[in-house]
Design a protein around this motif. Sequence first.
Motif, PDB file in Angstrom:
ATOM      1  N   ASP A 192       0.834  -1.208   0.000  1.00  0.00           N
ATOM      2  CA  ASP A 192       0.000   0.000   0.000  1.00  0.00           C
ATOM      3  C   ASP A 192       0.867   1.257   0.000  1.00  0.00           C
ATOM      4  OD1 ASP A 192      -2.224  -1.597   0.027  1.00  0.00           O
ATOM      5  OD2 ASP A 192      -2.589  -1.400   2.185  1.00  0.00           O
ATOM      6  N   VAL A 193       1.938   1.225   0.796  1.00  0.00           N
ATOM      7  CA  VAL A 193       2.841   2.377   0.847  1.00  0.00           C
ATOM      8  C   VAL A 193       3.521   2.579  -0.495  1.00  0.00           C
ATOM      9  CG1 VAL A 193       4.965   3.257   1.880  1.00  0.00           C
ATOM     10  CG2 VAL A 193       3.204   2.251   3.336  1.00  0.00           C
ATOM     11  N   GLU A 194       3.984   1.475  -1.093  1.00  0.00           N
ATOM     12  CA  GLU A 194       4.642   1.580  -2.397  1.00  0.00           C
ATOM     13  C   GLU A 194       3.680   2.136  -3.449  1.00  0.00           C
ATOM     14  OE1 GLU A 194       7.276   1.411  -5.528  1.00  0.00           O
ATOM     15  OE2 GLU A 194       7.648   1.307  -3.362  1.00  0.00           O
ATOM     16  N   GLU A 195       2.448   1.646  -3.448  1.00  0.00           N
ATOM     17  CA  GLU A 195       1.450   2.146  -4.397  1.00  0.00           C
ATOM     18  C   GLU A 195       1.091   3.603  -4.095  1.00  0.00           C
ATOM     19  OE1 GLU A 195      -1.733  -0.585  -4.044  1.00  0.00           O
ATOM     20  OE2 GLU A 195      -0.663  -2.242  -5.033  1.00  0.00           O
ATOM     21  N   LYS A 196       1.118   3.954  -2.814  1.00  0.00           N
ATOM     22  CA  LYS A 196       0.832   5.338  -2.433  1.00  0.00           C
ATOM     23  C   LYS A 196       1.883   6.275  -3.006  1.00  0.00           C
ATOM     24  CE  LYS A 196      -1.210   8.651  -0.053  1.00  0.00           C
ATOM     25  NZ  LYS A 196      -2.620   9.029  -0.202  1.00  0.00           N
ATOM     26  N   PHE A 197       3.145   5.853  -2.990  1.00  0.00           N
ATOM     27  CA  PHE A 197       4.214   6.682  -3.531  1.00  0.00           C
ATOM     28  C   PHE A 197       3.931   7.037  -4.990  1.00  0.00           C
ATOM     29  CE2 PHE A 197       7.645   5.141  -0.382  1.00  0.00           C
ATOM     30  CZ  PHE A 197       7.354   6.198   0.452  1.00  0.00           C
ATOM     31  N   ALA A 198       3.380   6.091  -5.731  1.00  0.00           N
ATOM     32  CA  ALA A 198       3.096   6.339  -7.142  1.00  0.00           C
ATOM     33  C   ALA A 198       1.990   7.364  -7.328  1.00  0.00           C
ATOM     34  CB  ALA A 198       2.719   5.029  -7.839  1.00  0.00           C
ATOM     35  N   ARG A 199       1.152   7.525  -6.295  1.00  0.00           N
ATOM     36  CA  ARG A 199       0.032   8.474  -6.400  1.00  0.00           C
ATOM     37  C   ARG A 199       0.311   9.811  -5.723  1.00  0.00           C
ATOM     38  NH1 ARG A 199      -2.562   3.727  -4.635  1.00  0.00           N
ATOM     39  NH2 ARG A 199      -2.962   4.688  -2.611  1.00  0.00           N
ATOM     40  N   LEU A 200       1.438   9.908  -5.028  1.00  0.00           N
ATOM     41  CA  LEU A 200       1.746  11.154  -4.342  1.00  0.00           C
ATOM     42  C   LEU A 200       2.299  12.183  -5.322  1.00  0.00           C
ATOM     43  CD1 LEU A 200       3.437   9.890  -1.046  1.00  0.00           C
ATOM     44  CD2 LEU A 200       1.238  11.059  -1.249  1.00  0.00           C
ATOM     45  N   PRO A 201       1.897  13.425  -5.178  1.00  0.00           N
ATOM     46  CA  PRO A 201       2.473  14.464  -6.047  1.00  0.00           C
ATOM     47  C   PRO A 201       3.891  14.790  -5.615  1.00  0.00           C
ATOM     48  CG  PRO A 201       1.030  15.459  -4.414  1.00  0.00           C
ATOM     49  CD  PRO A 201       0.914  13.958  -4.228  1.00  0.00           C
ATOM     50  N   LEU A 202       4.605  15.428  -6.527  1.00  0.00           N
ATOM     51  CA  LEU A 202       5.989  15.790  -6.221  1.00  0.00           C
ATOM     52  C   LEU A 202       6.057  16.764  -5.051  1.00  0.00           C
ATOM     53  CD1 LEU A 202       8.538  14.793  -7.574  1.00  0.00           C
ATOM     54  CD2 LEU A 202       8.644  16.917  -8.867  1.00  0.00           C
ATOM     55  N   ARG A 203       4.975  17.500  -4.814  1.00  0.00           N
ATOM     56  CA  ARG A 203       4.948  18.448  -3.704  1.00  0.00           C
ATOM     57  C   ARG A 203       5.224  17.750  -2.375  1.00  0.00           C
ATOM     58  NH1 ARG A 203       2.267  23.375  -4.924  1.00  0.00           N
ATOM     59  NH2 ARG A 203       1.148  23.367  -6.909  1.00  0.00           N
ATOM     60  N   TYR A 204       4.692  16.547  -2.225  1.00  0.00           N
ATOM     61  CA  TYR A 204       4.876  15.827  -0.951  1.00  0.00           C
ATOM     62  C   TYR A 204       6.354  15.600  -0.675  1.00  0.00           C
ATOM     63  CZ  TYR A 204       4.659  12.192   2.587  1.00  0.00           C
ATOM     64  OH  TYR A 204       4.838  11.469   3.747  1.00  0.00           O
ATOM     65  N   PHE A 205       7.082  15.149  -1.681  1.00  0.00           N
ATOM     66  CA  PHE A 205       8.499  14.851  -1.482  1.00  0.00           C
ATOM     67  C   PHE A 205       9.329  16.129  -1.344  1.00  0.00           C
ATOM     68  CE2 PHE A 205       6.623  11.275  -3.743  1.00  0.00           C
ATOM     69  CZ  PHE A 205       6.973  10.238  -2.899  1.00  0.00           C
ATOM     70  N   ASP A 206       8.819  17.218  -1.903  1.00  0.00           N
ATOM     71  CA  ASP A 206       9.500  18.503  -1.712  1.00  0.00           C
ATOM     72  C   ASP A 206       9.507  18.906  -0.241  1.00  0.00           C
ATOM     73  OD1 ASP A 206       9.939  18.710  -4.395  1.00  0.00           O
ATOM     74  OD2 ASP A 206       8.218  20.011  -4.774  1.00  0.00           O
TER      75      ASP A 206
END
Length: 677
Positions: A192-206
């Motif tokens: 679920d976490v791995e799939e969530k990463f694919a749906r997260l916008p780049l803003r989150y990682f910023d």
Amino acid sequence: MSTENQPSEGSAPGEGGVATEVGERPTAARTNRPGQPTAGPGRFMAAGAPAEKALDFMGSMRRLLRLLQPQRAALAGVLVLGALSVAMTVVGPKVLAQATDLIFAGVISKGLPPGATKEGVIAGLRAQGNSTLADLYTRVDLMPGQGIDFGAVGQILMIVLALYVVASFFGLVQARLTTRLVQNAVYQLRRDVEEKFARLPLRYFDRQPRGEVLSRVTNDIDNLAQSLQQTLSQIVTSLLTVVGVLVMMFLISPLLAVIALLTVPASVFVAAKVGKRAQPQFIKQWSTTGRLNAHIEEMYTGHSLVKVFGRRAEAEQVFKEHNDTLYTASFRAQFISGTIQPAMMFIGNLNYVLVAVIGALRVASGSLSLGDVQAFIQYSRQFSQPVTQIASMANLLQSGVASAERVFALLDAEEQEPEPAEPARPDPVRGRVEFHDVSFRYLKDTPLIDDLSLTVEPGQTVAIVGPTGAGKTTLVNLLMRFYEIDGGRITLDGVDIAKMDREELRDKTGMVLQDAWLFGGTIAENIAYGADDVTHEQIVEAAKATHVDRFVRTLPEGYDTVIDDEGGTVSAGEKQLITVARAFLAKPVILILDEATSSVDTRTEVLIQRAMNTLRAGRTSFVIAHRLSTIRDADVILVMESGHIVEQGDHETLLHSGGAYSRLYAAQFAEAMAETD
């Protein structure tokens, strides 16, 4: 699509680096939440976070239990096996009480005259005025003149042994089933976490330091798995034991059962009060662990810069402050939670004393047999033990819930806009790109791009230049849909890219960034990363076209040479050549080059430029660069300032216009041109 890392100007996302273009992508340094570490190897994280707020413990627990719902059958098996194991364990003391009564009766009966009757012995004692002993004998199965019936005692002991062996077997199977259940649940959580990463916008990682994200995915999930593994089976067994023992105690003596229950409110009160004080410390422990990991990751990534700028002492000081904070939070969490068990043991001992004293009086009065009291004392121990175990597991449970909350926060993070149900597709794909009154800002109160319009014809090479913070990289980021625009629209061959599938859009785009990204694998595998089903001959052809072949053939293993994820076995220029070959092999419709030749020497840049001319042929290309050799031959040069296109034209036209490009050329490229010419 060939994508060399996530796009940025001057820093890779998630590394915590401060973007070199003010207003380009906001990083953690500028968008921190309270207590969030400051990013960048040269700008150390602020030590000493404020006190964390307590979790919604019960809400998080319910959500944690919902993770187990897909495995209802296994969970039912755990409950059934636990119930069977507990039932046999609980019955054991009651059966063993019969052996105690047999031994006690045998010892007394042996001292009585043969032929006497129980009623006669009791009557004689009362006649002698020994009513207490007479009352005691009323609960004893007297056989005057006979000793202990060891055969009967042996049979009872064998039954008890069989009960405990079968109970242990059921407990073993339950433990195995629990392990499988927990590991499957955690396995799904990781997915679920791995799939969530694919749906997260780049803003989150910023806005999240890389170490913090890694800590949630690794440390927190591992801690959650350990907590579930150690508590789930034990809690089920303990709760069932409490219920079973309570039933047996009421069957033996309701009075003693009520006395035993008097200590339960005290136990619950102690566990609740201590747990409430410990929970914030567990939250702080794991959040501090995330910040410490983020700091360590930043210092490791920027190790060379830390040493070059003499910031080792400051880095060590920040590490010490985070480490001290983690030590304090961990110590307090474990110590406070650890006081539950001794407190519960003290309460349990008080319960034991009460039961023993009142039970002895009941035996003396003939209300209970000695075996019943012995069984009840065992039950009182069995009753207090699971309560104590549940309380002692509070630290594991609280720690696990604290980690679960951090993972749930990641899973609950705002996602990028979902893909359209029926995505639009340009047909044919020629590479015509249009920006129609596009507006965008990273921060709501900080405008960056407003009402920008631009048309790029198929096959054109567009160079984008401008000062730091002008919005150059942002422009191509919006084209790739790494960020969603706030207003206007962007079209590819007349189709709004917001109505296209992101993966399909990016599959038509090749990207080469300033920060070349290689993964652990062979050189051939790295070149083939951006394409599907390619042959070795195609890889070699792409390498020759981009001048990678010339240095690969000097390596002992050639294209099978293994490079690490940092590309340490090849130089910076060679890394960049490999990434160019990767984009060449992908054969995209749109090509984006973001400072793609910044890490190579002049001779290598000439070679790359020749390869780029071949690569750009027939493709729409966006080139972000400062080197004159990269932009002077572009069909159109866009000059950006503060998110607006202030000039556009070819090199000669803009150079003679005396405007922003001319000033930029004079300031940045005059010396380079003199050297080149």
